[in-house]
Motif scaffolding. Structure first.
Motif, short mmCIF file in Angstrom:
data_model
loop_
_atom_site.label_atom_id
_atom_site.label_comp_id
_atom_site.label_asym_id
_atom_site.label_seq_id
_atom_site.Cartn_x
_atom_site.Cartn_y
_atom_site.Cartn_z
N PRO A 320 0.83 -1.22 0.00
CA PRO A 320 0.00 0.00 0.00
C PRO A 320 0.86 1.26 0.00
CG PRO A 320 -0.79 -1.55 1.64
CD PRO A 320 0.50 -2.11 1.12
N TYR A 326 -2.02 9.83 1.35
CA TYR A 326 -2.89 8.67 1.34
C TYR A 326 -3.33 8.30 2.76
CZ TYR A 326 -4.74 4.01 0.35
OH TYR A 326 -5.56 2.91 0.26
N TYR A 337 -11.54 12.28 -0.59
CA TYR A 337 -10.99 11.75 -1.84
C TYR A 337 -11.73 12.31 -3.06
CZ TYR A 337 -9.99 8.45 -5.61
OH TYR A 337 -9.64 7.89 -6.81
N ASP A 407 0.79 4.96 -4.97
CA ASP A 407 1.97 4.31 -4.37
C ASP A 407 3.27 4.66 -5.09
OD1 ASP A 407 0.64 2.74 -6.35
OD2 ASP A 407 1.83 0.98 -5.80
N ILE A 448 -7.74 -1.93 1.99
CA ILE A 448 -6.58 -1.10 1.62
C ILE A 448 -5.61 -1.87 0.73
CG2 ILE A 448 -4.54 0.08 2.55
CD1 ILE A 448 -6.38 1.51 4.17
N ARG A 455 -9.91 0.64 -7.44
CA ARG A 455 -8.93 -0.07 -8.25
C ARG A 455 -9.58 -0.49 -9.56
NH1 ARG A 455 -7.57 -5.51 -6.95
NH2 ARG A 455 -5.88 -5.22 -8.40
N LYS A 468 -4.20 -0.27 -8.68
CA LYS A 468 -4.87 -0.09 -7.38
C LYS A 468 -4.62 1.33 -6.90
CE LYS A 468 -2.65 -3.68 -5.35
NZ LYS A 468 -2.45 -4.79 -4.37
N TRP A 469 -5.34 1.74 -5.90
CA TRP A 469 -5.17 3.08 -5.29
C TRP A 469 -5.17 4.17 -6.36
CZ3 TRP A 469 -0.93 -0.53 -4.20
CH2 TRP A 469 -1.23 -1.38 -3.14
N ARG A 471 -5.66 7.43 -8.30
CA ARG A 471 -5.70 8.83 -7.89
C ARG A 471 -6.31 9.67 -9.02
NH1 ARG A 471 -1.83 12.27 -9.30
NH2 ARG A 471 -0.39 10.66 -10.00
#
Ligand SMILES: Nc1nc2c(c(=O)[nH]1)N[C@H]1C(S)=C(S)[C@@H](COP(=O)(O)O)O[C@H]1N2
Ligand SMILES: [Mo]
Length: 502
Positions: A320, A326, A337, A407, A448, A455, A468-469, A471
Protein backbone atom coordinates in the motif's frame (compact mmCIF):
# COMPACT_ATOMS: atom_id res chain seq x y z
CA UNK A 1 8.77 -48.83 -48.66
CA UNK A 2 12.55 -48.42 -48.60
CA UNK A 3 12.00 -44.71 -48.98
CA UNK A 4 10.93 -44.68 -45.31
CA UNK A 5 14.44 -45.68 -44.34
CA UNK A 6 15.69 -42.30 -45.55
CA UNK A 7 16.20 -39.38 -43.28
CA UNK A 8 15.24 -36.65 -45.74
CA UNK A 9 16.59 -33.13 -45.59
CA UNK A 10 13.33 -31.64 -44.31
CA UNK A 11 13.56 -33.89 -41.28
CA UNK A 12 17.18 -32.89 -40.73
CA UNK A 13 16.20 -29.23 -40.79
CA UNK A 14 13.02 -29.42 -38.68
CA UNK A 15 14.80 -31.69 -36.21
CA UNK A 16 17.55 -29.11 -35.81
CA UNK A 17 15.13 -26.18 -35.52
CA UNK A 18 13.14 -28.11 -32.96
CA UNK A 19 16.22 -28.69 -30.82
CA UNK A 20 17.13 -25.02 -31.09
CA UNK A 21 13.65 -23.70 -30.29
CA UNK A 22 13.02 -26.19 -27.48
CA UNK A 23 16.13 -24.99 -25.71
CA UNK A 24 14.84 -21.40 -25.84
CA UNK A 25 11.36 -22.49 -24.78
CA UNK A 26 12.70 -24.46 -21.83
CA UNK A 27 15.04 -21.72 -20.62
CA UNK A 28 12.51 -18.90 -20.97
CA UNK A 29 9.87 -21.17 -19.44
CA UNK A 30 12.09 -21.65 -16.39
CA UNK A 31 12.42 -17.87 -16.13
CA UNK A 32 8.63 -17.58 -16.06
CA UNK A 33 8.47 -20.35 -13.47
CA UNK A 34 11.06 -18.62 -11.25
CA UNK A 35 8.59 -15.76 -10.73
CA UNK A 36 6.29 -18.15 -8.85
CA UNK A 37 8.07 -21.46 -8.36
CA UNK A 38 5.17 -23.40 -6.91
CA UNK A 39 2.35 -25.49 -8.30
CA UNK A 40 -1.25 -25.76 -7.21
CA UNK A 41 -4.18 -28.00 -8.00
CA UNK A 42 -6.71 -25.30 -7.22
CA UNK A 43 -7.06 -21.90 -8.86
CA UNK A 44 -7.36 -20.40 -5.36
CA UNK A 45 -3.60 -20.97 -4.88
CA UNK A 46 -3.89 -21.30 -1.09
CA UNK A 47 -0.50 -20.35 0.38
CA UNK A 48 1.27 -23.38 1.79
CA UNK A 49 -0.96 -25.83 -0.10
CA UNK A 50 1.18 -26.15 -3.24
CA UNK A 51 1.77 -29.72 -4.47
CA UNK A 52 5.27 -28.82 -5.58
CA UNK A 53 7.52 -26.01 -4.40
CA UNK A 54 10.86 -25.20 -6.07
CA UNK A 55 11.88 -22.59 -3.52
CA UNK A 56 12.77 -22.60 0.15
CA UNK A 57 10.68 -19.51 0.90
CA UNK A 58 7.39 -20.40 2.50
CA UNK A 59 4.61 -17.87 2.88
CA UNK A 60 1.44 -18.31 4.82
CA UNK A 61 -1.97 -16.75 4.68
CA UNK A 62 -1.74 -15.56 8.28
CA UNK A 63 1.76 -14.10 8.17
CA UNK A 64 2.44 -11.59 10.91
CA UNK A 65 3.14 -8.82 8.45
CA UNK A 66 1.75 -8.26 5.00
CA UNK A 67 3.67 -9.67 2.09
CA UNK A 68 3.44 -9.02 -1.60
CA UNK A 69 3.49 -11.86 -4.12
CA UNK A 70 6.55 -10.26 -5.69
CA UNK A 71 8.41 -11.42 -2.58
CA UNK A 72 7.80 -14.97 -3.79
CA UNK A 73 9.96 -14.43 -6.89
CA UNK A 74 13.25 -16.31 -7.10
CA UNK A 75 16.40 -15.22 -8.91
CA UNK A 76 17.46 -18.23 -10.97
CA UNK A 77 20.80 -18.38 -12.71
CA UNK A 78 21.09 -17.28 -16.36
CA UNK A 79 22.71 -20.68 -16.95
CA UNK A 80 19.30 -22.32 -16.71
CA UNK A 81 16.86 -19.43 -17.14
CA UNK A 82 16.59 -16.98 -20.04
CA UNK A 83 17.51 -14.25 -19.23
CA UNK A 84 17.81 -15.20 -15.54
CA UNK A 85 17.72 -13.34 -12.21
CA UNK A 86 14.16 -12.05 -11.98
CA UNK A 87 13.49 -11.07 -15.56
CA UNK A 88 9.94 -12.32 -15.90
CA UNK A 89 8.99 -9.72 -18.52
CA UNK A 90 11.77 -10.60 -20.91
CA UNK A 91 11.50 -14.31 -20.15
CA UNK A 92 7.89 -14.15 -21.32
CA UNK A 93 8.92 -12.19 -24.42
CA UNK A 94 11.41 -14.90 -25.38
CA UNK A 95 8.89 -17.63 -24.63
CA UNK A 96 6.16 -16.10 -26.80
CA UNK A 97 8.58 -15.23 -29.60
CA UNK A 98 10.00 -18.73 -29.69
CA UNK A 99 6.66 -20.48 -29.45
CA UNK A 100 5.47 -18.80 -32.66
CA UNK A 101 8.45 -20.23 -34.58
CA UNK A 102 8.06 -23.58 -32.84
CA UNK A 103 4.43 -23.88 -33.88
CA UNK A 104 5.28 -22.97 -37.48
CA UNK A 105 8.14 -25.50 -37.52
CA UNK A 106 5.84 -28.14 -36.07
CA UNK A 107 3.10 -27.40 -38.59
CA UNK A 108 5.54 -27.65 -41.52
CA UNK A 109 6.94 -30.89 -40.11
CA UNK A 110 3.52 -32.49 -39.65
CA UNK A 111 2.38 -31.35 -43.11
CA UNK A 112 5.46 -32.89 -44.72
CA UNK A 113 5.10 -36.01 -42.61
CA UNK A 114 1.72 -36.66 -44.17
CA UNK A 115 2.56 -35.34 -47.64
CA UNK A 116 5.49 -37.74 -47.96
CA UNK A 117 3.95 -40.82 -46.40
CA UNK A 118 6.62 -40.62 -43.74
CA UNK A 119 3.90 -40.60 -41.09
CA UNK A 120 4.05 -44.42 -41.25
CA UNK A 121 7.35 -44.32 -39.40
CA UNK A 122 5.73 -42.57 -36.44
CA UNK A 123 2.08 -43.55 -36.32
CA UNK A 124 1.56 -47.11 -35.10
CA UNK A 125 -1.03 -48.96 -37.17
CA UNK A 126 -1.52 -52.00 -34.95
CA UNK A 127 -2.12 -52.59 -31.24
CA UNK A 128 0.83 -54.98 -31.42
CA UNK A 129 2.93 -51.88 -30.94
CA UNK A 130 2.41 -52.11 -27.16
CA UNK A 131 3.65 -55.67 -26.54
CA UNK A 132 6.36 -55.09 -29.14
CA UNK A 133 7.45 -51.92 -27.35
CA UNK A 134 7.59 -53.78 -24.02
CA UNK A 135 9.72 -56.47 -25.61
CA UNK A 136 12.01 -53.79 -27.06
CA UNK A 137 12.43 -52.26 -23.61
CA UNK A 138 13.28 -55.75 -22.28
CA UNK A 139 15.89 -56.11 -25.00
CA UNK A 140 17.42 -52.76 -24.08
CA UNK A 141 17.48 -53.78 -20.42
CA UNK A 142 19.47 -56.85 -21.38
CA UNK A 143 21.89 -54.43 -23.04
CA UNK A 144 21.02 -55.45 -26.57
CA UNK A 145 19.76 -53.27 -29.38
CA UNK A 146 16.25 -54.29 -30.52
CA UNK A 147 15.83 -54.74 -34.26
CA UNK A 148 13.81 -52.14 -36.15
CA UNK A 149 10.31 -53.12 -37.18
CA UNK A 150 9.98 -54.65 -40.62
CA UNK A 151 10.11 -51.95 -43.28
CA UNK A 152 10.57 -49.17 -40.71
CA UNK A 153 13.65 -47.36 -39.46
CA UNK A 154 12.57 -47.56 -35.80
CA UNK A 155 11.90 -50.30 -33.27
CA UNK A 156 8.56 -50.39 -31.47
CA UNK A 157 9.52 -48.38 -28.41
CA UNK A 158 11.20 -45.73 -30.56
CA UNK A 159 8.12 -45.42 -32.73
CA UNK A 160 5.85 -45.23 -29.72
CA UNK A 161 7.89 -42.56 -27.95
CA UNK A 162 8.31 -40.43 -31.07
CA UNK A 163 4.58 -40.69 -31.67
CA UNK A 164 3.92 -39.60 -28.10
CA UNK A 165 6.23 -36.60 -28.32
CA UNK A 166 5.01 -35.36 -31.70
CA UNK A 167 1.29 -36.07 -31.50
CA UNK A 168 0.53 -35.87 -27.78
CA UNK A 169 3.18 -34.03 -25.80
CA UNK A 170 3.77 -31.10 -28.19
CA UNK A 171 0.05 -30.34 -28.74
CA UNK A 172 -0.56 -30.68 -25.00
CA UNK A 173 2.10 -28.06 -24.30
CA UNK A 174 0.43 -25.67 -26.73
CA UNK A 175 -3.05 -26.31 -25.34
CA UNK A 176 -2.05 -26.01 -21.68
CA UNK A 177 -0.03 -22.90 -22.52
CA UNK A 178 -3.09 -21.30 -24.08
CA UNK A 179 -5.18 -22.28 -21.06
CA UNK A 180 -3.07 -19.97 -18.89
CA UNK A 181 -3.86 -16.86 -20.95
CA UNK A 182 -6.19 -14.54 -19.02
CA UNK A 183 -7.90 -13.50 -22.28
CA UNK A 184 -8.60 -17.11 -23.26
CA UNK A 185 -9.70 -17.91 -19.73
CA UNK A 186 -12.02 -14.89 -19.57
CA UNK A 187 -13.62 -15.65 -22.92
CA UNK A 188 -13.69 -19.47 -22.77
CA UNK A 189 -13.82 -20.52 -19.12
CA UNK A 190 -15.02 -23.98 -20.19
CA UNK A 191 -11.92 -24.57 -22.30
CA UNK A 192 -9.78 -24.05 -19.23
CA UNK A 193 -12.00 -26.46 -17.33
CA UNK A 194 -10.87 -29.19 -19.74
CA UNK A 195 -7.60 -29.16 -17.85
CA UNK A 196 -9.24 -28.79 -14.45
CA UNK A 197 -8.50 -25.07 -14.22
CA UNK A 198 -5.64 -22.68 -14.82
CA UNK A 199 -3.37 -24.00 -12.08
CA UNK A 200 -3.72 -27.60 -13.24
CA UNK A 201 -3.00 -26.45 -16.79
CA UNK A 202 0.10 -24.73 -15.40
CA UNK A 203 1.09 -27.90 -13.55
CA UNK A 204 0.57 -30.00 -16.69
CA UNK A 205 2.60 -27.49 -18.70
CA UNK A 206 5.46 -27.98 -16.25
CA UNK A 207 5.13 -31.78 -16.32
CA UNK A 208 5.24 -31.44 -20.11
CA UNK A 209 8.57 -29.64 -19.78
CA UNK A 210 9.82 -32.47 -17.56
CA UNK A 211 8.65 -35.02 -20.14
CA UNK A 212 10.45 -33.14 -22.92
CA UNK A 213 13.60 -33.00 -20.80
CA UNK A 214 13.42 -36.71 -19.97
CA UNK A 215 12.78 -37.58 -23.60
CA UNK A 216 15.74 -35.48 -24.73
CA UNK A 217 18.11 -37.18 -22.28
CA UNK A 218 16.97 -40.72 -23.10
CA UNK A 219 16.84 -39.97 -26.83
CA UNK A 220 20.40 -38.62 -26.79
CA UNK A 221 21.73 -41.54 -24.77
CA UNK A 222 19.99 -43.98 -27.11
CA UNK A 223 21.47 -42.36 -30.19
CA UNK A 224 24.88 -42.70 -28.61
CA UNK A 225 24.23 -46.32 -27.66
CA UNK A 226 22.71 -47.22 -31.02
CA UNK A 227 25.85 -46.22 -32.89
CA UNK A 228 27.12 -42.73 -32.71
CA UNK A 229 29.22 -42.09 -35.80
CA UNK A 230 26.67 -43.61 -38.16
CA UNK A 231 23.61 -41.99 -36.60
CA UNK A 232 25.35 -38.66 -36.21
CA UNK A 233 25.93 -38.67 -39.96
CA UNK A 234 22.29 -39.52 -40.55
CA UNK A 235 21.03 -36.79 -38.22
CA UNK A 236 23.31 -34.12 -39.71
CA UNK A 237 23.38 -35.04 -43.39
CA UNK A 238 20.20 -37.02 -43.73
CA UNK A 239 21.78 -39.95 -45.53
CA UNK A 240 19.90 -43.20 -45.70
CA UNK A 241 20.75 -45.32 -42.70
CA UNK A 242 22.02 -48.09 -44.94
CA UNK A 243 24.38 -45.95 -46.99
CA UNK A 244 28.10 -45.98 -46.35
CA UNK A 245 29.14 -43.16 -44.12
CA UNK A 246 32.16 -41.87 -45.89
CA UNK A 247 30.99 -38.35 -45.13
CA UNK A 248 31.71 -38.75 -41.46
CA UNK A 249 34.19 -35.87 -41.30
CA UNK A 250 31.78 -33.51 -43.00
CA UNK A 251 29.01 -34.56 -40.64
CA UNK A 252 31.23 -34.00 -37.64
CA UNK A 253 32.04 -30.44 -38.70
CA UNK A 254 28.53 -29.44 -39.74
CA UNK A 255 26.96 -31.07 -36.70
CA UNK A 256 29.25 -29.42 -34.22
CA UNK A 257 28.94 -26.08 -35.99
CA UNK A 258 25.15 -26.44 -35.64
CA UNK A 259 25.38 -27.20 -31.92
CA UNK A 260 27.87 -24.38 -31.38
CA UNK A 261 25.43 -22.08 -33.18
CA UNK A 262 22.64 -23.09 -30.82
CA UNK A 263 24.79 -22.45 -27.77
CA UNK A 264 26.05 -19.13 -29.18
CA UNK A 265 22.50 -17.95 -29.93
CA UNK A 266 21.40 -18.93 -26.44
CA UNK A 267 24.29 -17.02 -24.86
CA UNK A 268 23.73 -14.02 -27.14
CA UNK A 269 20.04 -13.87 -26.22
CA UNK A 270 20.95 -13.97 -22.54
CA UNK A 271 23.64 -11.29 -22.76
CA UNK A 272 21.56 -9.00 -24.96
CA UNK A 273 18.56 -9.25 -22.61
CA UNK A 274 20.62 -8.64 -19.51
CA UNK A 275 22.73 -5.76 -20.88
CA UNK A 276 20.16 -4.03 -23.05
CA UNK A 277 16.81 -4.96 -21.54
CA UNK A 278 14.96 -2.02 -23.10
CA UNK A 279 16.28 -2.83 -26.57
CA UNK A 280 15.34 -6.48 -26.07
CA UNK A 281 11.87 -5.52 -24.84
CA UNK A 282 11.35 -3.35 -27.93
CA UNK A 283 12.78 -5.80 -30.43
CA UNK A 284 10.92 -8.84 -29.14
CA UNK A 285 7.83 -6.71 -28.67
CA UNK A 286 7.62 -6.07 -32.42
CA UNK A 287 6.78 -9.73 -32.93
CA UNK A 288 5.10 -10.62 -29.64
CA UNK A 289 2.85 -7.59 -29.02
CA UNK A 290 0.74 -7.84 -32.19
CA UNK A 291 -0.22 -11.38 -31.21
CA UNK A 292 -1.16 -10.28 -27.69
CA UNK A 293 -3.05 -7.23 -28.95
CA UNK A 294 -5.07 -9.28 -31.42
CA UNK A 295 -6.04 -11.63 -28.61
CA UNK A 296 -7.04 -8.82 -26.24
CA UNK A 297 -9.08 -7.19 -28.99
CA UNK A 298 -10.88 -10.35 -30.08
CA UNK A 299 -11.87 -11.66 -26.66
CA UNK A 300 -14.17 -10.02 -24.16
CA UNK A 301 -14.56 -11.39 -20.67
CA UNK A 302 -17.59 -13.58 -20.05
CA UNK A 303 -16.79 -14.66 -16.56
CA UNK A 304 -19.56 -15.41 -14.18
CA UNK A 305 -18.43 -17.43 -11.22
CA UNK A 306 -20.65 -18.21 -8.27
CA UNK A 307 -20.27 -16.80 -4.75
CA UNK A 308 -19.25 -20.27 -3.66
CA UNK A 309 -16.28 -20.12 -6.05
CA UNK A 310 -14.71 -17.14 -4.27
CA UNK A 311 -11.21 -17.91 -3.03
CA UNK A 312 -10.82 -17.94 0.75
CA UNK A 313 -7.48 -16.18 0.32
CA UNK A 314 -6.63 -13.61 -2.36
CA UNK A 315 -2.94 -12.80 -2.72
CA UNK A 316 -1.79 -9.20 -2.73
CA UNK A 317 0.74 -7.73 -5.11
CA UNK A 318 2.19 -4.33 -4.32
CA UNK A 319 2.50 -2.76 -0.87
CA UNK A 320 0.00 0.00 0.00
CA UNK A 321 1.03 3.63 -0.58
CA UNK A 322 3.28 4.92 2.19
CA UNK A 323 2.43 8.56 1.32
CA UNK A 324 1.20 10.93 4.00
CA UNK A 325 -1.53 12.19 1.66
CA UNK A 326 -2.89 8.67 1.34
CA UNK A 327 -2.71 8.06 5.09
CA UNK A 328 -4.80 11.21 5.61
CA UNK A 329 -7.41 10.00 3.14
CA UNK A 330 -7.61 6.66 4.94
CA UNK A 331 -7.93 8.44 8.30
CA UNK A 332 -10.82 10.50 6.88
CA UNK A 333 -12.50 7.40 5.51
CA UNK A 334 -11.92 8.78 1.98
CA UNK A 335 -14.49 11.56 2.41
CA UNK A 336 -11.88 14.00 1.04
CA UNK A 337 -10.99 11.75 -1.84
CA UNK A 338 -11.57 13.09 -5.36
CA UNK A 339 -10.98 11.15 -8.54
CA UNK A 340 -9.48 13.42 -11.19
CA UNK A 341 -10.58 12.60 -14.72
CA UNK A 342 -8.82 14.67 -17.34
CA UNK A 343 -6.99 14.74 -20.66
CA UNK A 344 -8.72 14.36 -23.99
CA UNK A 345 -12.28 14.59 -22.70
CA UNK A 346 -15.06 17.03 -23.27
CA UNK A 347 -15.89 17.38 -19.56
CA UNK A 348 -12.92 16.98 -17.19
CA UNK A 349 -14.23 16.20 -13.71
CA UNK A 350 -13.20 15.69 -10.14
CA UNK A 351 -15.53 13.19 -8.49
CA UNK A 352 -16.15 12.21 -4.90
CA UNK A 353 -16.76 8.52 -4.28
CA UNK A 354 -20.50 9.16 -3.91
CA UNK A 355 -20.60 11.05 -7.21
CA UNK A 356 -18.68 8.28 -8.91
CA UNK A 357 -21.02 5.65 -7.52
CA UNK A 358 -23.89 7.74 -8.85
CA UNK A 359 -22.82 6.88 -12.40
CA UNK A 360 -24.12 3.36 -11.85
CA UNK A 361 -22.55 0.21 -10.47
CA UNK A 362 -22.06 -3.35 -11.54
CA UNK A 363 -20.78 -6.50 -9.87
CA UNK A 364 -18.76 -9.41 -11.21
CA UNK A 365 -17.21 -12.58 -9.83
CA UNK A 366 -14.01 -13.22 -11.78
CA UNK A 367 -10.62 -14.86 -11.73
CA UNK A 368 -7.57 -12.68 -11.16
CA UNK A 369 -4.43 -13.83 -12.98
CA UNK A 370 -1.14 -12.36 -11.88
CA UNK A 371 1.66 -12.38 -14.44
CA UNK A 372 3.75 -14.31 -11.94
CA UNK A 373 1.43 -17.29 -12.19
CA UNK A 374 -0.99 -17.24 -9.26
CA UNK A 375 -4.72 -16.80 -9.53
CA UNK A 376 -7.68 -16.16 -7.22
CA UNK A 377 -11.40 -15.64 -7.60
CA UNK A 378 -13.21 -12.68 -6.07
CA UNK A 379 -16.30 -10.56 -6.42
CA UNK A 380 -15.68 -6.96 -7.41
CA UNK A 381 -18.28 -4.21 -7.63
CA UNK A 382 -17.96 -0.68 -8.87
CA UNK A 383 -18.52 1.71 -11.73
CA UNK A 384 -18.06 0.55 -15.32
CA UNK A 385 -15.39 2.66 -17.01
CA UNK A 386 -17.82 2.82 -19.93
CA UNK A 387 -20.26 4.74 -17.67
CA UNK A 388 -17.52 7.15 -16.69
CA UNK A 389 -16.69 7.64 -20.38
CA UNK A 390 -20.31 8.43 -21.08
CA UNK A 391 -20.05 11.10 -18.39
CA UNK A 392 -16.78 12.78 -19.44
CA UNK A 393 -17.06 12.11 -23.20
CA UNK A 394 -13.59 11.24 -24.53
CA UNK A 395 -12.62 13.21 -27.63
CA UNK A 396 -12.05 11.48 -30.94
CA UNK A 397 -8.28 11.59 -30.47
CA UNK A 398 -8.31 9.67 -27.18
CA UNK A 399 -6.80 6.24 -27.82
CA UNK A 400 -5.52 5.15 -24.42
CA UNK A 401 -6.55 5.58 -20.82
CA UNK A 402 -3.91 6.12 -18.15
CA UNK A 403 -4.55 5.32 -14.48
CA UNK A 404 -2.29 7.00 -11.92
CA UNK A 405 -1.84 5.55 -8.45
CA UNK A 406 -0.88 6.77 -4.97
CA UNK A 407 1.97 4.31 -4.37
CA UNK A 408 5.54 5.48 -4.80
CA UNK A 409 7.25 2.28 -5.89
CA UNK A 410 10.72 3.62 -5.12
CA UNK A 411 9.66 3.31 -1.50
CA UNK A 412 7.55 0.15 -1.57
CA UNK A 413 9.33 -1.99 -4.14
CA UNK A 414 12.86 -0.59 -4.28
CA UNK A 415 15.26 -2.81 -6.21
CA UNK A 416 16.61 0.34 -7.86
CA UNK A 417 13.27 1.29 -9.34
CA UNK A 418 11.57 4.65 -9.13
CA UNK A 419 8.36 6.57 -9.69
CA UNK A 420 4.71 6.26 -8.85
CA UNK A 421 2.76 3.27 -10.12
CA UNK A 422 0.62 3.83 -13.19
CA UNK A 423 -0.88 1.79 -15.98
CA UNK A 424 -2.51 2.33 -19.35
CA UNK A 425 -5.02 0.39 -21.41
CA UNK A 426 -6.25 0.94 -24.96
CA UNK A 427 -9.60 2.70 -25.02
CA UNK A 428 -11.46 -0.32 -26.41
CA UNK A 429 -10.48 -2.31 -23.30
CA UNK A 430 -11.62 0.58 -21.10
CA UNK A 431 -15.07 0.42 -22.73
CA UNK A 432 -15.25 -3.39 -22.35
CA UNK A 433 -18.25 -4.75 -20.39
CA UNK A 434 -16.29 -6.15 -17.43
CA UNK A 435 -13.90 -3.20 -17.09
CA UNK A 436 -14.81 -1.44 -13.85
CA UNK A 437 -13.48 0.89 -11.21
CA UNK A 438 -14.01 -1.43 -8.28
CA UNK A 439 -14.93 0.02 -4.90
CA UNK A 440 -16.04 -3.21 -3.29
CA UNK A 441 -14.54 -6.67 -2.92
CA UNK A 442 -16.46 -9.76 -1.83
CA UNK A 443 -19.39 -7.63 -0.67
CA UNK A 444 -17.29 -5.33 1.54
CA UNK A 445 -15.63 -1.96 0.95
CA UNK A 446 -12.40 -2.45 -0.98
CA UNK A 447 -9.65 -3.34 1.55
CA UNK A 448 -6.58 -1.10 1.62
CA UNK A 449 -4.23 -3.82 0.40
CA UNK A 450 -6.44 -4.48 -2.62
CA UNK A 451 -6.55 -0.83 -3.70
CA UNK A 452 -8.94 1.29 -1.60
CA UNK A 453 -10.76 3.42 -2.42
CA UNK A 454 -10.69 2.53 -6.14
CA UNK A 455 -8.93 -0.07 -8.25
CA UNK A 456 -9.22 -0.91 -11.89
CA UNK A 457 -10.46 -4.34 -13.05
CA UNK A 458 -9.89 -5.38 -16.69
CA UNK A 459 -10.88 -9.00 -16.80
CA UNK A 460 -9.10 -10.19 -19.95
CA UNK A 461 -5.75 -8.89 -18.77
CA UNK A 462 -3.02 -9.89 -16.37
CA UNK A 463 -3.17 -8.48 -12.87
CA UNK A 464 -0.48 -5.84 -13.32
CA UNK A 465 -2.80 -3.86 -15.63
CA UNK A 466 -5.34 -3.41 -12.82
CA UNK A 467 -4.04 -0.32 -11.10
CA UNK A 468 -4.87 -0.09 -7.38
CA UNK A 469 -5.17 3.08 -5.29
CA UNK A 470 -6.24 5.09 -8.34
CA UNK A 471 -5.70 8.83 -7.89
CA UNK A 472 -6.39 10.16 -11.42
CA UNK A 473 -7.45 9.02 -14.84
CA UNK A 474 -6.23 10.61 -18.05
CA UNK A 475 -7.40 10.07 -21.62
CA UNK A 476 -4.46 10.37 -24.01
CA UNK A 477 -3.64 9.91 -27.67
CA UNK A 478 -0.15 8.54 -27.07
CA UNK A 479 1.41 6.64 -24.19
CA UNK A 480 5.04 7.25 -25.12
CA UNK A 481 5.14 10.56 -23.24
CA UNK A 482 4.05 9.03 -19.93
CA UNK A 483 6.69 7.68 -17.55
CA UNK A 484 9.38 5.95 -19.56
CA UNK A 485 6.96 5.51 -22.40
CA UNK A 486 6.27 1.77 -22.30
CA UNK A 487 2.64 2.00 -21.20
CA UNK A 488 2.89 1.35 -17.49
CA UNK A 489 5.14 1.25 -14.46
CA UNK A 490 5.82 -2.48 -14.71
CA UNK A 491 6.38 -2.13 -18.46
CA UNK A 492 8.83 0.71 -17.82
CA UNK A 493 10.67 -0.81 -14.90
CA UNK A 494 10.31 -4.56 -15.28
CA UNK A 495 10.14 -4.76 -19.08
CA UNK A 496 6.72 -6.42 -19.08
CA UNK A 497 4.84 -6.38 -22.38
CA UNK A 498 2.27 -3.65 -22.66
CA UNK A 499 -0.43 -5.93 -24.03
CA UNK A 500 -1.29 -8.37 -21.29
CA UNK A 501 -3.82 -10.87 -22.67
CA UNK A 502 -1.42 -13.81 -22.43
N1 LIG B 1 -0.98 0.89 -7.62
C1 LIG B 1 -0.63 -0.38 -7.83
N2 LIG B 1 -1.48 -1.17 -8.50
C2 LIG B 1 -1.16 -2.46 -8.73
C3 LIG B 1 0.08 -3.00 -8.32
C4 LIG B 1 0.95 -2.14 -7.60
O1 LIG B 1 2.04 -2.55 -7.19
N3 LIG B 1 0.57 -0.84 -7.38
N4 LIG B 1 0.37 -4.31 -8.59
C5 LIG B 1 -0.34 -4.94 -9.70
C6 LIG B 1 -0.20 -6.37 -9.77
S1 LIG B 1 1.27 -6.95 -10.39
C7 LIG B 1 -1.22 -7.25 -9.47
S2 LIG B 1 -1.07 -8.91 -9.72
C8 LIG B 1 -2.46 -6.76 -8.89
C9 LIG B 1 -2.72 -7.47 -7.59
O2 LIG B 1 -3.96 -7.13 -7.09
P1 LIG B 1 -4.33 -7.56 -5.62
O3 LIG B 1 -3.24 -7.08 -4.72
O4 LIG B 1 -5.64 -6.94 -5.33
O5 LIG B 1 -4.42 -9.05 -5.60
O6 LIG B 1 -2.45 -5.37 -8.68
C10 LIG B 1 -1.83 -4.61 -9.67
N5 LIG B 1 -2.06 -3.23 -9.39
MO1 LIG C 1 1.04 -9.27 -10.79
Amino acid sequence: MTRLMDFPLWIVITHFLNLFLLLFLARSGLEVLSAFPKFYLSDDCPPGKEWLRLTRKVVSADAAHPWSSLDEEEAWSPVIALPGRKNLGLGRHWHFLTVQFWIVTGAVYIALLFATGYWQTLVPTSWEIFPDALRAVGTYLMLHIPAPQPGLPFNAIQQLSYFFVVFILAPLQILTGAAMSPAVLARFPRYVWLFGGRQRARSLHFLGLCAFAAFTVVHTVMVIVNGLPRLWTVIVLGHPETAPYSDRGEALIIGFAGLAGVVAASVAATVLSRRYPRAAQRMLGHIVNPMERALSRAFTSRQRYAWADISPYHRVNGYPPPDKRYAELVAGDFTDYRLQVRGLVEYPVSLSLAELRGLGTQSQIVKHNCIQGWSAIAQWAGVPVAALMEHVRPLAGARHVAFYAFDDKAVTEGEGRSGYFYGTIPIHLAASPQTILAMEMNGKPLPIEHGAPIRLRVETQLGFKMVKWVRAIEFVDDISTIGQGQGGWREDQQFYANAAGI
